[in-house]
Scaffold this active site. Structure first.
Site, PDB file in Angstrom:
ATOM      1  N   GLU A  52     -33.699  22.001 -85.807  1.00 24.00           N
ATOM      2  CA  GLU A  52     -33.894  22.260 -84.373  1.00 24.00           C
ATOM      3  C   GLU A  52     -32.864  23.286 -83.912  1.00 24.00           C
ATOM      4  O   GLU A  52     -31.671  23.126 -84.202  1.00 24.00           O
ATOM      5  CB  GLU A  52     -33.687  20.935 -83.614  1.00 24.00           C
ATOM      6  CG  GLU A  52     -33.713  21.088 -82.108  1.00 24.00           C
ATOM      7  CD  GLU A  52     -33.436  19.760 -81.383  1.00 24.00           C
ATOM      8  OE1 GLU A  52     -33.312  18.707 -82.048  1.00 24.00           O
ATOM      9  OE2 GLU A  52     -33.322  19.803 -80.145  1.00 24.00           O
TER      10      GLU A  52
ATOM     11  N   ALA B  81     -38.831  23.876 -73.885  1.00 26.62           N
ATOM     12  CA  ALA B  81     -38.803  22.696 -73.018  1.00 26.62           C
ATOM     13  C   ALA B  81     -39.535  21.499 -73.619  1.00 26.62           C
ATOM     14  O   ALA B  81     -39.275  20.353 -73.226  1.00 26.62           O
ATOM     15  CB  ALA B  81     -39.391  23.043 -71.650  1.00 26.62           C
TER      16      ALA B  81
ATOM     17  N   HIS C  54     -31.491  25.849 -80.525  1.00 25.96           N
ATOM     18  CA  HIS C  54     -31.562  26.276 -79.133  1.00 25.96           C
ATOM     19  C   HIS C  54     -30.593  27.431 -78.944  1.00 25.96           C
ATOM     20  O   HIS C  54     -29.429  27.340 -79.375  1.00 25.96           O
ATOM     21  CB  HIS C  54     -31.209  25.140 -78.177  1.00 25.96           C
ATOM     22  CG  HIS C  54     -32.155  23.992 -78.295  1.00 25.96           C
ATOM     23  ND1 HIS C  54     -33.439  24.045 -77.800  1.00 25.96           N
ATOM     24  CD2 HIS C  54     -32.037  22.791 -78.912  1.00 25.96           C
ATOM     25  CE1 HIS C  54     -34.057  22.921 -78.092  1.00 25.96           C
ATOM     26  NE2 HIS C  54     -33.229  22.133 -78.772  1.00 25.96           N
TER      27      HIS C  54
ATOM     28  N   ARG D  58     -36.440  36.728 -69.275  1.00 28.65           N
ATOM     29  CA  ARG D  58     -36.188  35.474 -68.560  1.00 28.65           C
ATOM     30  C   ARG D  58     -34.708  35.103 -68.609  1.00 28.65           C
ATOM     31  O   ARG D  58     -34.053  35.290 -69.640  1.00 28.65           O
ATOM     32  CB  ARG D  58     -37.025  34.334 -69.137  1.00 28.65           C
ATOM     33  CG  ARG D  58     -36.485  33.750 -70.437  1.00 28.65           C
ATOM     34  CD  ARG D  58     -37.347  32.660 -71.033  1.00 28.65           C
ATOM     35  NE  ARG D  58     -37.146  31.367 -70.441  1.00 28.65           N
ATOM     36  CZ  ARG D  58     -37.104  30.223 -71.155  1.00 28.65           C
ATOM     37  NH1 ARG D  58     -37.234  30.235 -72.469  1.00 28.65           N
ATOM     38  NH2 ARG D  58     -36.927  29.084 -70.547  1.00 28.65           N
TER      39      ARG D  58
ATOM     40  N   ARG E 116     -25.728  22.361 -70.116  1.00 32.30           N
ATOM     41  CA  ARG E 116     -26.624  22.717 -69.015  1.00 32.30           C
ATOM     42  C   ARG E 116     -27.108  21.460 -68.273  1.00 32.30           C
ATOM     43  O   ARG E 116     -26.467  20.426 -68.336  1.00 32.30           O
ATOM     44  CB  ARG E 116     -27.764  23.571 -69.576  1.00 32.30           C
ATOM     45  CG  ARG E 116     -27.249  24.858 -70.244  1.00 32.30           C
ATOM     46  CD  ARG E 116     -28.370  25.710 -70.781  1.00 32.30           C
ATOM     47  NE  ARG E 116     -29.253  26.180 -69.716  1.00 32.30           N
ATOM     48  CZ  ARG E 116     -30.484  26.652 -69.932  1.00 32.30           C
ATOM     49  NH1 ARG E 116     -30.954  26.723 -71.162  1.00 32.30           N
ATOM     50  NH2 ARG E 116     -31.226  27.057 -68.916  1.00 32.30           N
TER      51      ARG E 116
ATOM     52  N   ASN F 186     -37.556  26.164 -82.467  1.00 28.25           N
ATOM     53  CA  ASN F 186     -37.078  26.137 -81.086  1.00 28.25           C
ATOM     54  C   ASN F 186     -38.272  25.721 -80.246  1.00 28.25           C
ATOM     55  O   ASN F 186     -39.148  26.533 -79.937  1.00 28.25           O
ATOM     56  CB  ASN F 186     -36.557  27.504 -80.644  1.00 28.25           C
ATOM     57  CG  ASN F 186     -35.934  27.438 -79.256  1.00 28.25           C
ATOM     58  OD1 ASN F 186     -36.125  26.453 -78.532  1.00 28.25           O
ATOM     59  ND2 ASN F 186     -35.205  28.478 -78.874  1.00 28.25           N
TER      60      ASN F 186
ATOM     61  N   TYR G  84     -30.117  33.232 -72.013  1.00 22.99           N
ATOM     62  CA  TYR G  84     -30.777  33.531 -73.287  1.00 22.99           C
ATOM     63  C   TYR G  84     -30.511  34.924 -73.837  1.00 22.99           C
ATOM     64  O   TYR G  84     -31.012  35.251 -74.924  1.00 22.99           O
ATOM     65  CB  TYR G  84     -32.296  33.305 -73.145  1.00 22.99           C
ATOM     66  CG  TYR G  84     -32.652  31.927 -72.660  1.00 22.99           C
ATOM     67  CD1 TYR G  84     -32.284  30.803 -73.389  1.00 22.99           C
ATOM     68  CD2 TYR G  84     -33.330  31.739 -71.450  1.00 22.99           C
ATOM     69  CE1 TYR G  84     -32.585  29.534 -72.943  1.00 22.99           C
ATOM     70  CE2 TYR G  84     -33.643  30.469 -71.003  1.00 22.99           C
ATOM     71  CZ  TYR G  84     -33.266  29.363 -71.741  1.00 22.99           C
ATOM     72  OH  TYR G  84     -33.561  28.107 -71.294  1.00 22.99           O
TER      73      TYR G  84
ATOM     74  N   PRO H 243     -42.735  27.254 -75.934  1.00 25.93           N
ATOM     75  CA  PRO H 243     -43.103  27.838 -74.645  1.00 25.93           C
ATOM     76  C   PRO H 243     -42.003  28.692 -74.015  1.00 25.93           C
ATOM     77  O   PRO H 243     -40.824  28.350 -74.087  1.00 25.93           O
ATOM     78  CB  PRO H 243     -43.406  26.618 -73.764  1.00 25.93           C
ATOM     79  CG  PRO H 243     -42.751  25.478 -74.440  1.00 25.93           C
ATOM     80  CD  PRO H 243     -42.787  25.781 -75.905  1.00 25.93           C
ATOM     81  N   ASN H 244     -42.447  29.777 -73.449  1.00 26.67           N
ATOM     82  CA  ASN H 244     -41.622  30.717 -72.668  1.00 26.67           C
ATOM     83  C   ASN H 244     -40.692  31.580 -73.520  1.00 26.67           C
ATOM     84  O   ASN H 244     -40.027  32.474 -72.988  1.00 26.67           O
ATOM     85  CB  ASN H 244     -40.804  29.976 -71.584  1.00 26.67           C
ATOM     86  CG  ASN H 244     -41.696  29.248 -70.613  1.00 26.67           C
ATOM     87  OD1 ASN H 244     -42.620  29.846 -70.067  1.00 26.67           O
ATOM     88  ND2 ASN H 244     -41.467  27.961 -70.417  1.00 26.67           N
TER      89      ASN H 244
HETATM   90  C1  DQA Z   1     -34.062  26.460 -75.138  1.00 26.74           C
HETATM   91  C2  DQA Z   1     -33.441  25.397 -74.231  1.00 26.74           C
HETATM   92  C3  DQA Z   1     -34.521  24.604 -73.524  1.00 26.74           C
HETATM   93  O1  DQA Z   1     -33.925  23.627 -72.677  1.00 26.74           O
HETATM   94  C4  DQA Z   1     -35.366  25.530 -72.670  1.00 26.74           C
HETATM   95  O2  DQA Z   1     -36.403  24.801 -72.062  1.00 26.74           O
HETATM   96  C5  DQA Z   1     -35.889  26.692 -73.432  1.00 26.74           C
HETATM   97  C6  DQA Z   1     -35.005  27.362 -74.371  1.00 26.74           C
HETATM   98  C7  DQA Z   1     -32.986  27.354 -75.811  1.00 26.74           C
HETATM   99  O3  DQA Z   1     -33.341  28.031 -76.761  1.00 26.74           O
HETATM  100  O4  DQA Z   1     -31.838  27.387 -75.364  1.00 26.74           O
HETATM  101  O5  DQA Z   1     -37.011  27.144 -73.215  1.00 26.74           O
HETATM  102  O6  DQA Z   1     -34.780  25.812 -76.173  1.00 26.74           O
END
Ligand code: DQA
Length: 146
Positions: A98, A77, A100, A17, A107, A74, A22, A9-10
């Site tokens: 995994e 959230a 990020h 964003r 954070r 990735n 990011y 998501p996102n």
């Molecule tokens: C993320 C870190 C997560 O905490 C966040 O919710 C994201 C992006 C990252 O790539 O740093 O959406 O996965």
């Protein structure tokens, strides 16, 4: 090697964003870069992104059924909330890495816990867009070692 890069998501909002966390690259630019990298490393790459938990789970199951060499995930959230994604990973044999983009450990505290880490082969965080390539390199090294 066939590998799935799966973004949650996102992450379709990359480039727009929270650029301080990011970066400025878009998902399209990221995927294009990974496709080129994969071509040079003889990896057949499949890139997918969804904002929907169930869709991500279906793709994880699909990767298991197709016997892919790995998944670079990735989960956004959902990393911090989704037992269902954790169970999907536990339900397949395919190795999952995994990733990020940001250093989640630096954070907010709610980002420090990952439901999925215990069922992945490892975690790569905090190197910006390079985390995806580092994960692909890790899969290549794993494959070479057998
Ligand atoms: C993320 C870190 C997560 O905490 C966040 O919710 C994201 C992006 C990252 O790539 O740093 O959406 O996965």
């Amino acid at each position: 090697m066939r590998v799935l890069v799966l973004n949650g998501p996102n992450l379709n909002r990359l480039g727009k964003r929270e650029k301080e966390a990011y970066g400025t690259f878009t998902l399209e630019e990221l995927e294009q870069d990974l496709v080129e990298f994969s071509y040079h490393h003889h990896i057949e790459l499949i890139c997918r992104q969804s904002n929907h938990e169930g869709e991500l789970i279906d793709w994880i199951h699909g990767a298991g059924d197709e016997g892919l060499s790995g998944i670079v995930l990735n989960a956004g959230a959902y990393t911090h909330t989704s037992i269902a994604i954790r169970d999907a990973i536990a339900a397949i044999e395919v190795p999952v890495i995994e990733v990020h983009i940001s250093n989640v450990h630096k954070r907010e505290e709610f980002r420090h816990h990952s439901y999925i880490s215990p069922v992945t082969i490892g975690q790569i965080v905090g190197f910006g867009q390079d985390v995806y390539k580092l994960a692909l390199q890790a899969l290549i090294l794993k494959q070479e070692r057998g």
